[in-house]
Scaffold this active site. Structure first.
Site, PDB file in Angstrom:
ATOM      1  N   LYS A 210      22.371 -26.224  27.766  1.00  0.00           N
ATOM      2  CA  LYS A 210      23.301 -27.257  27.313  1.00  0.00           C
ATOM      3  C   LYS A 210      24.677 -27.044  27.960  1.00  0.00           C
ATOM      4  CE  LYS A 210      25.187 -28.901  22.898  1.00  0.00           C
ATOM      5  NZ  LYS A 210      25.053 -28.830  21.438  1.00  0.00           N
ATOM      6  N   GLU A 216      22.562 -15.183  30.216  1.00  0.00           N
ATOM      7  CA  GLU A 216      21.165 -14.877  30.531  1.00  0.00           C
ATOM      8  C   GLU A 216      20.571 -15.945  31.451  1.00  0.00           C
ATOM      9  OE1 GLU A 216      22.543 -14.908  27.555  1.00  0.00           O
ATOM     10  OE2 GLU A 216      21.624 -13.460  26.175  1.00  0.00           O
ATOM     11  N   GLY A 272      21.357 -26.879  19.918  1.00  0.00           N
ATOM     12  CA  GLY A 272      20.317 -26.221  20.711  1.00  0.00           C
ATOM     13  C   GLY A 272      18.988 -26.107  19.979  1.00  0.00           C
ATOM     14  N   ARG A 273      19.037 -25.648  18.733  1.00  0.00           N
ATOM     15  CA  ARG A 273      17.779 -25.433  17.998  1.00  0.00           C
ATOM     16  C   ARG A 273      17.170 -26.734  17.489  1.00  0.00           C
ATOM     17  NH1 ARG A 273      22.164 -23.322  15.882  1.00  0.00           N
ATOM     18  NH2 ARG A 273      22.938 -23.897  13.818  1.00  0.00           N
ATOM     19  N   GLU A 358      19.247 -19.363  12.071  1.00  0.00           N
ATOM     20  CA  GLU A 358      20.508 -19.630  12.769  1.00  0.00           C
ATOM     21  C   GLU A 358      21.244 -20.765  12.048  1.00  0.00           C
ATOM     22  OE1 GLU A 358      22.044 -19.452  17.349  1.00  0.00           O
ATOM     23  OE2 GLU A 358      20.269 -20.639  16.983  1.00  0.00           O
ATOM     24  N   HIS A 389      -5.367  -9.155   8.417  1.00  0.00           N
ATOM     25  CA  HIS A 389      -5.833  -7.795   8.674  1.00  0.00           C
ATOM     26  C   HIS A 389      -4.668  -6.846   8.916  1.00  0.00           C
ATOM     27  CE1 HIS A 389     -10.025  -9.102   8.799  1.00  0.00           C
ATOM     28  NE2 HIS A 389      -9.457 -10.243   9.144  1.00  0.00           N
ATOM     29  N   LYS A 509      28.145 -12.119  22.210  1.00  0.00           N
ATOM     30  CA  LYS A 509      28.224 -12.680  23.565  1.00  0.00           C
ATOM     31  C   LYS A 509      29.534 -12.277  24.229  1.00  0.00           C
ATOM     32  CE  LYS A 509      25.734 -17.143  23.447  1.00  0.00           C
ATOM     33  NZ  LYS A 509      25.880 -18.589  23.660  1.00  0.00           N
TER      34      LYS A 509
HETATM   35  C1  G6Q Z   1      21.042 -22.980  19.267  1.00  0.00           C
HETATM   36  C2  G6Q Z   1      22.039 -22.063  19.770  1.00  0.00           C
HETATM   37  C3  G6Q Z   1      21.579 -21.200  20.917  1.00  0.00           C
HETATM   38  C4  G6Q Z   1      21.590 -21.899  22.277  1.00  0.00           C
HETATM   39  C5  G6Q Z   1      21.457 -20.841  23.372  1.00  0.00           C
HETATM   40  C6  G6Q Z   1      21.391 -21.446  24.747  1.00  0.00           C
HETATM   41  O1  G6Q Z   1      21.213 -23.768  18.381  1.00  0.00           O
HETATM   42  O2  G6Q Z   1      23.202 -22.758  20.042  1.00  0.00           O
HETATM   43  O3  G6Q Z   1      20.311 -20.662  20.708  1.00  0.00           O
HETATM   44  O4  G6Q Z   1      20.557 -22.836  22.343  1.00  0.00           O
HETATM   45  O5  G6Q Z   1      22.519 -19.935  23.276  1.00  0.00           O
HETATM   46  O6  G6Q Z   1      22.533 -22.196  25.016  1.00  0.00           O
HETATM   47  P1  G6Q Z   1      22.609 -23.107  26.289  1.00  0.00           P
HETATM   48  O7  G6Q Z   1      21.593 -24.182  26.160  1.00  0.00           O
HETATM   49  O8  G6Q Z   1      24.008 -23.644  26.318  1.00  0.00           O
HETATM   50  O9  G6Q Z   1      22.317 -22.227  27.472  1.00  0.00           O
END
Ligand code: G6Q
Length: 547
Positions: A210, A216, A272-273, A358, A389, A509
């Site tokens: 996003k 990462e 994001g989620r 989250e 199990h 972060k």
């Molecule tokens: C989700 C969070 C988080 C995010 C990641 C990746 O709700 O905000 O999990 O999706 O940190 O972020 P980017 O899509 O900006 O790389």
């Protein structure tokens, strides 16, 4: 809105529930079922292809009435309306929360700052469809003229967990001529293993981010770029044919070298989620095709409409959320186990961990006051029957109360002999055993020696929900994900927290950004952390220099 609400523990329904809890605490599900022979038929609800049996919860008619009153007193109706109206309910980031717009049908109107966002959603969807068709039909060619056979999604958190889960869940419907891989971890092993057996000339990378700044993802994207160029002779022209981006940040996408014509956008009102049904789902569409992707969106939308319009007493997300509040805040349960009896849903619990924790892992109210009650429980799980199990022992006979969500389907996608009846017999048996247990008298009657009886007794009275659907289709997956999204929403409304920010992720972060140069610098850095962190950094530097 929240300022006009009473603090949660001072709402009349909450207080009444606290008193009521004392009455119901001693009642066993055995009694509740015996007192009402139709309980198992009555305490059920159905929507968007999902049948919910919630009868095996430790609740009476009175409990349910009070819980629904709590929802009303918590302003749930107004909050639902505010979300669907595009109000900026994510107050700490001043954003609307409109994942529901991602699956709104063409022609719907949802306004953000006076602008209808639905046409933009469909424009991006159409662009995804055109691209997916080109790749799937072999019309999109790589730099050396070969068709794409491998798709690697690079992203993390919300830009990874949804795509991975959806790919696994819908694998049955996927094009088996394409290979899909997902790279998220900054641990180089993730990337190296993902591309180990892939030919760069046939590989397409989707950089899903996003912000397009996530450490990462950017590190993995750079390594992917290097791997591709090395494999294809070094011409940077190759990048345009082998990289596309899913992002809200055109500037950064272009700086990376990706043609913005091959960028698929979304908006700041998609968290994001909550983004697996936005362009973040491009890998899903490539795997299952546009028709199935649209079917998935229709499933999401069906559950959205149910959530928006159904009375609380029949509203699946509201009922499940209220039951989780009851279990969490009044019966003291600390976790929820999500147990899909469907192997294709093996990543669903991991997906839900982010969605739930989250979102509602928060310790202050919307007004910024510390809460004096528990918020999100811990969600976890594994597919059945595997879990039976291992950890089910603790659920049956441990000292903690662990409510379970069982998820099962009437039809297997891949029928095989007696497998499916055996699978379903297990899910029904587990819910039954958890609820009703086995009394000392029953254990004794089986001829068990007296000293062994306590070990073989099952107390029962362990609550569970069972969700049953016809089969795992794209529609049903959409409905299932939307169900949990709205459970989270409802819980957040009751607990008076903001489920749409994630400030807790930020501190780590920022600290990592500061430590990277301290690990990489040639000269000894002037460390200003605590003594433990300083010592660990020094030790690491020493270990890495003496390889
Ligand atoms: C989700 C969070 C988080 C995010 C990641 C990746 O709700 O905000 O999990 O999706 O940190 O972020 P980017 O899509 O900006 O790389």
């Amino acid at each position: 809105m929240s300022s006009t609400l009473k603090p949660l523990t001072r709402r009349p329904a909450w207080k009444a529930l606290a008193v009521h809890q004392k009455k119901i605490k001693g009642r066993h599900l055995r009694e509740l079922f015996a007192a009402d022979p139709k309980r198992g038929e009555r305490l059920t609800a159905e929507a968007a292809g999902l049948f919910l049996d919630y009868s095996k919860n430790r609740v009476s008619a009175e409990t349910l009435k009070l819980l629904q009153r709590l929802a009303t007193e918590s302003g749930l109706r107004q909050r639902i309306d505010a979300m669907f109206a595009g109000d900026k309910i994510n107050i700490t980031e001043n954003r609307a929360v409109l994942h529901v717009a991602l699956r709104a049908p063409k022609g719907a109107t949802i306004l953000v700052d006076g602008k209808n966002v639905v046409p933009e959603v469909h424009a991006v969807l159409d662009k995804m469809v055109a691209f997916a068709d080109r790749v799937r039909s072999g019309r999109w060619l790589g730099h050396t003229g070969k068709r794409i056979r491998n798709v690697v999604n690079i992203g993390i958190g919300g830009s990874d967990l949804g795509p991975v889960m959806a790919y696994e869940a819908l694998k049955f419907y996927s094009d088996r001529n394409l290979t899909f891989r997902f790279v998220s971890n900054v641990d180089g092993a993730d990337f190296v293993e993902a591309v180990h057996d892939l030919n760069p000339a046939e590989t397409l990378f989707i950089v899903s981010s996003k912000t397009f700044t996530t450490q990462e993802t950017m590190t993995n994207a750079q390594s992917a770029r290097g791997w591709l160029l090395k494999g294809l002779g070094g011409s940077t022209k190759a990048v345009a044919k082998h990289f596309v981006a899913v992002s809200t940040n055109a500037e950064k996408v272009s700086a990376f070298g990706i043609d913005t014509a091959n960028m698929f956008g979304f908006w700041d009102w998609v968290g994001g989620r909550y983004s697996m049904d936005s362009a973040i789902g491009l890998s899903t569409m490539l795997a299952v095709g546009p028709k199935s992707f649209r079917a998935m969106l229709a499933g999401f939308h069906a559950m959205d409409e149910h959530f928006r319009t159904a009375p609380f007493a029949k509203n699946l997300p509201v009922l499940m959320a209220l039951l989780s509040v009851w279990n969490n805040n009044f019966l003291g349960a600390e976790t929820v186990a999500v147990l899909p009896y469907e192997n294709y849903l093996k990543r669903f619990p991991a997906y839900l961990q982010q969605l739930t924790m989250e979102s509602n892992g928060k310790h202050v109210t919307l007004a910024g006051k510390a809460v004096d009650y528990q918020t999100s429980p811990i969600y976890w799980g594994e597919p059945g029957t595997n879990g039976q199990h291992s950890f089910y022992q603790l659920i049956h006979q441990g000292t903690r109360l662990i409510p379970c969500d069982f998820i099962a389907f009437a039809h297997a996608l891949t029928p095989l002999g007696r497998h499916h009846d055996i699978l379903l017999a297990n899910v029904f048996a587990q819910a039954e055993a958890l609820a009703f247990g086995k009394t000392p008298a029953e254990v004794k009657a089986e001829g068990t020696a007296d000293w062994l009886v306590p070990h073989r007794v099952f107390e029962g009275n362990r609550p569970s929900n069972t969700i049953l659907a016809e089969r795992l289709t794209p529609e049903i997956l959409g409905a299932l994900v939307a169900l949990y999204e709205h459970i989270v929403f409802t819980q957040g409304a009751i607990w008076d927290v903001n489920p749409f920010d994630q400030w807790g992720v930020e501190l780590g972060k920022a600290l990592a950004q500061r430590i990277v140069p301290e690990l990489e610098s040639r000269s000894s850095p002037n460390l200003k952390h605590d003594s433990s962190t300083n010592h660990l950094i020094r030790r690491y530097r020493k270990m890495k220099s003496s390889r």
